[in-house]
Structures are given as structure tokens and as C-alpha cells.
Design an enzyme around this catalytic site. Structure first.
Site, PDB file in Angstrom:
ATOM      1  N   LYS A  13       5.930  -1.626  13.100  1.00 60.61           N
ATOM      2  CA  LYS A  13       6.210  -2.838  13.592  1.00 60.61           C
ATOM      3  C   LYS A  13       7.263  -3.956  12.857  1.00 60.61           C
ATOM      4  O   LYS A  13       8.437  -4.255  13.299  1.00 60.61           O
ATOM      5  CB  LYS A  13       5.086  -3.716  13.681  1.00 60.61           C
ATOM      6  N   ARG A  88      -3.720 -10.360  17.464  1.00 60.93           N
ATOM      7  CA  ARG A  88      -4.156  -8.975  17.058  1.00 60.93           C
ATOM      8  C   ARG A  88      -5.806  -8.735  17.679  1.00 60.93           C
ATOM      9  O   ARG A  88      -6.418  -8.134  17.699  1.00 60.93           O
ATOM     10  CB  ARG A  88      -4.792  -9.344  15.507  1.00 60.93           C
ATOM     11  N   ARG A 127       4.145   2.780   0.566  1.00 58.40           N
ATOM     12  CA  ARG A 127       4.788   1.461   0.769  1.00 58.40           C
ATOM     13  C   ARG A 127       4.776   0.749  -0.683  1.00 58.40           C
ATOM     14  O   ARG A 127       3.528   0.626  -1.226  1.00 58.40           O
ATOM     15  CB  ARG A 127       4.172   0.539   1.718  1.00 58.40           C
ATOM     16  N   ARG A 160       0.831  -3.455  -2.490  1.00 58.10           N
ATOM     17  CA  ARG A 160       0.111  -4.430  -1.891  1.00 58.10           C
ATOM     18  C   ARG A 160      -1.492  -3.893  -2.031  1.00 58.10           C
ATOM     19  O   ARG A 160      -1.747  -2.932  -1.991  1.00 58.10           O
ATOM     20  CB  ARG A 160       0.338  -4.565  -0.359  1.00 58.10           C
ATOM     21  N   ARG A 171      -8.510  -1.327   7.443  1.00 57.57           N
ATOM     22  CA  ARG A 171      -7.551  -1.912   8.567  1.00 57.57           C
ATOM     23  C   ARG A 171      -7.260  -1.097   9.531  1.00 57.57           C
ATOM     24  O   ARG A 171      -7.135  -1.703  10.654  1.00 57.57           O
ATOM     25  CB  ARG A 171      -6.114  -2.048   7.682  1.00 57.57           C
TER      26      ARG A 171
HETATM   27  P1  AMP Z   1       0.263  -7.067   8.303  1.00 57.57           P
HETATM   28  O1  AMP Z   1       1.283  -7.218   7.359  1.00 57.57           O
HETATM   29  O2  AMP Z   1       0.524  -7.515   9.474  1.00 57.57           O
HETATM   30  O3  AMP Z   1      -0.309  -5.589   8.127  1.00 57.57           O
HETATM   31  O4  AMP Z   1      -1.019  -8.137   7.841  1.00 57.57           O
HETATM   32  C1  AMP Z   1      -1.650  -8.028   6.575  1.00 57.57           C
HETATM   33  C2  AMP Z   1      -3.078  -8.901   6.761  1.00 57.57           C
HETATM   34  O5  AMP Z   1      -2.847 -10.117   7.138  1.00 57.57           O
HETATM   35  C3  AMP Z   1      -3.952  -8.353   7.685  1.00 57.57           C
HETATM   36  O6  AMP Z   1      -4.615  -7.303   7.184  1.00 57.57           O
HETATM   37  C4  AMP Z   1      -4.837  -9.484   8.015  1.00 57.57           C
HETATM   38  O7  AMP Z   1      -5.678  -9.656   6.971  1.00 57.57           O
HETATM   39  C5  AMP Z   1      -3.703 -10.812   7.814  1.00 57.57           C
HETATM   40  N1  AMP Z   1      -3.276 -10.792   9.331  1.00 57.57           N
HETATM   41  C6  AMP Z   1      -1.908 -10.585   9.699  1.00 57.57           C
HETATM   42  N2  AMP Z   1      -1.740 -10.928  10.932  1.00 57.57           N
HETATM   43  C7  AMP Z   1      -2.852 -11.474  11.566  1.00 57.57           C
HETATM   44  C8  AMP Z   1      -3.643 -11.947  12.642  1.00 57.57           C
HETATM   45  N3  AMP Z   1      -2.833 -12.129  13.739  1.00 57.57           N
HETATM   46  N4  AMP Z   1      -4.959 -12.333  12.783  1.00 57.57           N
HETATM   47  C9  AMP Z   1      -5.671 -12.193  11.478  1.00 57.57           C
HETATM   48  N5  AMP Z   1      -5.319 -11.950  10.471  1.00 57.57           N
HETATM   49  C10 AMP Z   1      -3.992 -11.529  10.280  1.00 57.57           C
END
Ligand code: AMP
Length: 216
Positions: A13, A88, A127, A160, A171
């Protein structure tokens, strides 16, 4: 063009969002990036969000929705944007519709990047991210010029916490439980376009370019 990108973490994404944002010259809004920035800046929201992010579970809807609302209000949302990592779940999808209604606009397309578990684990576990500017690299697919050093700002590259194997599995589970409902939600609205997340970034972009050029 107002676009949402759906898909598991590691489906590509973020990469496609950056490419499409350049192509259409529209802002890229990543809730993951906004949250990590809030954590780095130690804001009160960042402090609250950190424990959720570290465990690989979703940050409460009200916190993330507020971030997105502030961001969409700050840009000219009607002119286009790419939302990456939000919504999400269905509650967030309803929230984004309501925010956009207030701004007299709507979502045009939802791109669903569907990747296999093998691809997701390979991408996330390799990553590395710059601890200072947040730019992403990959030990095999996108290595930095100098190992462990950010090409962009010279900062140190780290893994990370939520890209460690046990958290990645969490996740993926979180994604499977909550995000898949969204595919159905947008399918019913006839706004969904599915693209394989197992393709290389270039091939996935080519498919998306073909799709968008057919709309004209
Ligand atoms: P990402 O970089 O999109 O994988 O997001 C990393 C982390 O941020 C996720 O595992 C969640 O803990 C939090 N996060 C990101 N976007 C959302 C969302 N729309 N709703 C809730 N938590 C989010």
C-alpha cells in the site's frame, strides 16, 4: 481522484500510494506514518497510541479518526488524496464517509492489494526504516547505498518493533479479522478494484495505470 488503498500490512500500500500520489499529484495520507510521527514527537496522542502500535493491534478508532479528520480538513479534499491504512474497519469506513460528506466530497475508488502470507512476511521482516525521517528500505528489495544508513538523511536504519516476526503474525490476524469486511463493504458500493499484492511494485503500478486510464 480520491482513493483509498486497502490491503494487509506488507501488501504494498505504502509503495503504491507514493507512486500514485506522484502520478496524480495528490497528497498521500498514511495513518501509520501520522501515528509514528506522533510517537516520535511524543505528543499526548502519540503516547497513547504507542502501546497499541508496538503490539500490532489497532489504535482506538476515535484517536485515528481524529488524525484523519484534521488532515482531510487541512488539504483541499475535493481535489483528491490517497488514504493509506485508513479505514481499517467498518466503523472507520462509516467515519470517513461522514467526514467527506461534511467536506462535500466522496471516495472515487478503493484499491485492494491482495497479497499472500508468504509475500507479507518476506516484505515486513526485511523492511528497515530511518529512525529520523521515517523513509522505508528493504534489505533485499530496496537496500540503502550504505548498509544501515538512510539514503535520504543519513539517519540510522532500524527495524520497526512491529515488523518483528511475532508482531507481524498479530498484524496479519488483526487484518484478517477486521479489514476483510471492508472489501465486501466497498464491493457492494461498486467502488472496489482488486490488484495482486504479490506483483513487483512496477507491475502493480502498470495494472493500476491501465485501470485508471480506462476510466477516462
Ligand atoms: P501501518 O504502517 O499502516 O502498518 O500501521 C502501523 C500501526 O499503526 C498498525 O499496526 C496500527 O497499530 C496503527 N494504525 C495504522 N492505521 C490505523 C488505523 N486506521 N486504525 C487503527 N490503527 C492504525
Amino acid at each position: 481522484m480520491r482513493i483509498i488503498l486497502l490491503g494487509s500490512p506488507g501488501a504494498g500500500k505504502g509503495t503504491q500510494a507514493v507512486l500514485l500520489s506522484k502520478k496524480f499529484n495528490i497528497p498521500h495520507i498514511s495513518t501509520g506514518d501520522l501515528l509514528r510521527q506522533a510517537v516520535r514527537n511524543e505528543t499526548s496522542l502519540g503516547k497513547e497510541a504507542k502501546s497499541y502500535i508496538d503490539r500490532g493491534v489497532l489504535v482506538p478508532d476515535n484517536l485515528v479518526t481524529l488524525l484523519v479528520e484534521n488532515k482531510l480538513e487541512a488539504i483541499d479534499a475535493g481535489k483528491g488524496f490517497i488514504l493509506d491504512g485508513f479505514p481499517r474497519n467498518i466503523q472507520q469506513a462509516i467515519a470517513v464517509d461522514a467526514i467527506l460528506k461534511k467536506l462535500s466530497t466522496v471516495i472515487d475508488w478503493v484499491i485492494y492489494l491482495k497479497a499472500s502470507e508468504e509475500t507479507i512476511i518476506q516484505r515486513l521482516s526485511g523492511r528497515r526504516v530511518c529512525k529520523d525521517c521515517g523513509v522505508n528500505f528493504h534489505i533485499k528489495n530496496l537496500p540503502p547505498k550504505n548498509e544501515g544508513i538512510c539514503d535520504n538523511c543519513g539517519g540510522r536504519l532500524i527495524q520497526r518493533d512491529d515488523d518483528k516476526l511475532s508482531t507481524i503474525k498479530n498484524r496479519i490476524k488483526t487484518y484478517e479479522q477486521q479489514t476483510k469486511d471492508l472489501v465486501e463493504y466497498y464491493q457492494k458500493k461498486e467502488k472496489l478494484k482488486e490488484v495482486s499484492g504479490d506483483l513487483s511494485a512496477e507491475d502493480a503500478l502498470t495494472q493500476l495505470e491501465k485501470f485508471f486510464s480506462c476510466l477516462k
